[in-house]
Design an enzyme around this catalytic site. Structure first.
Site, short mmCIF file in Angstrom:
data_model
loop_
_atom_site.label_atom_id
_atom_site.label_comp_id
_atom_site.label_asym_id
_atom_site.label_seq_id
_atom_site.Cartn_x
_atom_site.Cartn_y
_atom_site.Cartn_z
N LYS A 184 -18.71 54.97 11.78
CA LYS A 184 -19.82 54.22 11.17
C LYS A 184 -21.08 54.43 12.01
CE LYS A 184 -20.20 50.77 14.37
NZ LYS A 184 -21.24 50.63 15.33
N ASP B 283 -15.14 44.95 14.51
CA ASP B 283 -15.57 45.99 13.56
C ASP B 283 -14.45 46.47 12.63
OD1 ASP B 283 -18.15 46.01 14.48
OD2 ASP B 283 -17.92 47.79 15.75
P1 ATP Z 1 -17.94 50.17 18.55
O1 ATP Z 1 -18.97 50.98 17.85
O2 ATP Z 1 -16.97 49.44 17.61
O3 ATP Z 1 -18.47 49.31 19.66
P2 ATP Z 1 -17.31 52.37 20.21
O4 ATP Z 1 -17.48 53.59 19.36
O5 ATP Z 1 -18.44 52.01 21.11
O6 ATP Z 1 -16.93 51.16 19.27
P3 ATP Z 1 -14.64 53.09 20.76
O7 ATP Z 1 -14.69 54.53 20.39
O8 ATP Z 1 -13.96 52.18 19.82
O9 ATP Z 1 -16.08 52.52 21.11
O10 ATP Z 1 -13.96 53.03 22.21
C1 ATP Z 1 -14.02 51.88 23.03
C2 ATP Z 1 -12.87 51.94 24.05
O11 ATP Z 1 -11.64 51.81 23.36
C3 ATP Z 1 -12.82 53.26 24.80
O12 ATP Z 1 -12.93 52.97 26.17
C4 ATP Z 1 -11.45 53.85 24.49
O13 ATP Z 1 -10.80 54.36 25.62
C5 ATP Z 1 -10.65 52.69 23.91
N1 ATP Z 1 -9.76 53.11 22.79
C6 ATP Z 1 -8.54 52.64 22.54
N2 ATP Z 1 -8.01 53.20 21.46
C7 ATP Z 1 -8.91 54.06 20.96
C8 ATP Z 1 -8.93 54.94 19.84
N3 ATP Z 1 -7.90 55.04 18.99
N4 ATP Z 1 -10.06 55.66 19.63
C9 ATP Z 1 -11.11 55.53 20.47
N5 ATP Z 1 -11.13 54.73 21.55
C10 ATP Z 1 -10.04 53.99 21.81
#
Ligand code: ATP
Length: 287
Positions: free
Chosen positions: A11, A137
């Site tokens: 997203k 989210d």
């Molecule tokens: P948001 O936009 O919802 O804040 P984000 O894109 O900033 O999310 P994510 O990619 O969800 O962040 O990753 C956040 C943390 O979650 C990372 O430190 C990662 O190691 C951990 N994590 C656990 N499982 C997953 C997964 N399936 N995919 C990505 N990250 C994961």
């Protein structure tokens, strides 16, 4: 059925406003979210022997029970007393910790996938309630599309569909901690100019008027993240120079996306921006 593959879409935040800090420490948000075609693929296979096994084609995310996909599977197996076990394989394309909901979308895909694989017959409302136990989210990732998200992100209102817009995303090679960003946000310093006018933005998006939308595509978290990481402002200015009609940091960063007036313009910008070594670059469309 014993095997299923689910696309797990990223997203972008077309806006992000922080209304207030709640007594429980969470922040009350008001944001416009949009699904893009950049996606992971989550493969699920039911297994005879009990237990969850998870593999992923990158070491950027954990492959143990802290993975959001694992947590989603554990939740479903516990809640519905499912027999046997599950093998999860994630083909990761969405960069992790990027503000693109990579973890949340994998969890959402597992909830939807298990619902299909085990013919549980749960409706979207039930899946969203389960998803919220994993992350704020996740309910949005279950629904997808163009949505106004309020509360901590879980109160969703459909907006006019904005699919088919060309998008370029750059993800600078830095790690940004979401809790750190929120902890640094001083709401008393946020002015009206920093905030999106969500109603005006909704109207501009409904008209698919990207120039008008750009005036209110604002993310108050840029105040924290851009001040700390110069590379994000640099990426944003390069995105604008490369011809984006509108650009913004997504979520708590560090990804920056641009919206383009057609596939050729997006392709041209993608070619220019991909030449930089400071970031990864992706081309996508809103879906
Ligand atoms: P948001 O936009 O919802 O804040 P984000 O894109 O900033 O999310 P994510 O990619 O969800 O962040 O990753 C956040 C943390 O979650 C990372 O430190 C990662 O190691 C951990 N994590 C656990 N499982 C997953 C997964 N399936 N995919 C990505 N990250 C994961």
């Amino acid at each position: 059925m014993s095997y299923i593959e689910i696309p797990a879409y990223a997203k972008i935040n077309l806006s992000l406003d922080v209304i207030r800090r709640r007594e429980d420490g969470y922040h009350e948000l008001r944001m416009i979210m949009q699904t893009v075609s950049l996606h992971d693929t989550v493969c699920l296979e039911s297994a005879g022997e009990a237990g969850i096994r998870l593999e992923c084609d990158t070491d950027a995310v954990p492959c143990d029970r802290t993975n959001t996909a694992w947590r989603a599977a554990e939740l479903m197996f516990g809640q519905y007393n499912l027999a046997g076990g599950l093998r999860i394989r994630i083909i990761k394309r969405i960069p992790a910790a990027a503000g693109l909901a990579g973890g949340s979308t994998d969890a959402a895909a597992v909830l939807k996938g298990i619902n299909e694989l085990y013919a549980l017959g749960l409706d979207t409302g039930e899946l969203k309630r389960l998803g919220l136990q994993i992350g704020a989210d996740v309910p949005y990732c279950i629904e997808g599309g163009t949505r106004l998200a309020e509360g901590i992100g879980e109160i969703l209102t459909p907006l006019p569909d904005l699919s088919g817009i060309d998008v370029v995303i750059v993800k600078p090679h830095i790690k940004v901690s979401t809790p750190w960003v929120y902890s640094q946000l001083d709401l008393s310093q946020v002015t009206e100019h920093d905030r999106p006018d969500t109603e005006k933005l909704t109207e501009a998006l409904a008209n698919r008027d990207l120039k008008a939308a750009s005036l209110n595509m604002k993310n108050v978290l840029e105040l924290v993240t851009m001040r700390r990481y110069e590379i994000i402002s640099y990426a944003k200015s390069r995105m604008a120079q490369a011809g984006a009609e509108a650009c913004l940091m997504s979520g708590s960063g560090p990804s920056v996306f641009g919206l383009f007036a057609g596939p050729e313009k997006a392709q041209e910008a993608y070619a220019k921006l991909s030449a930089h070594r400071e970031w990864e670059c992706f081309i996508a469309r809103t879906v």
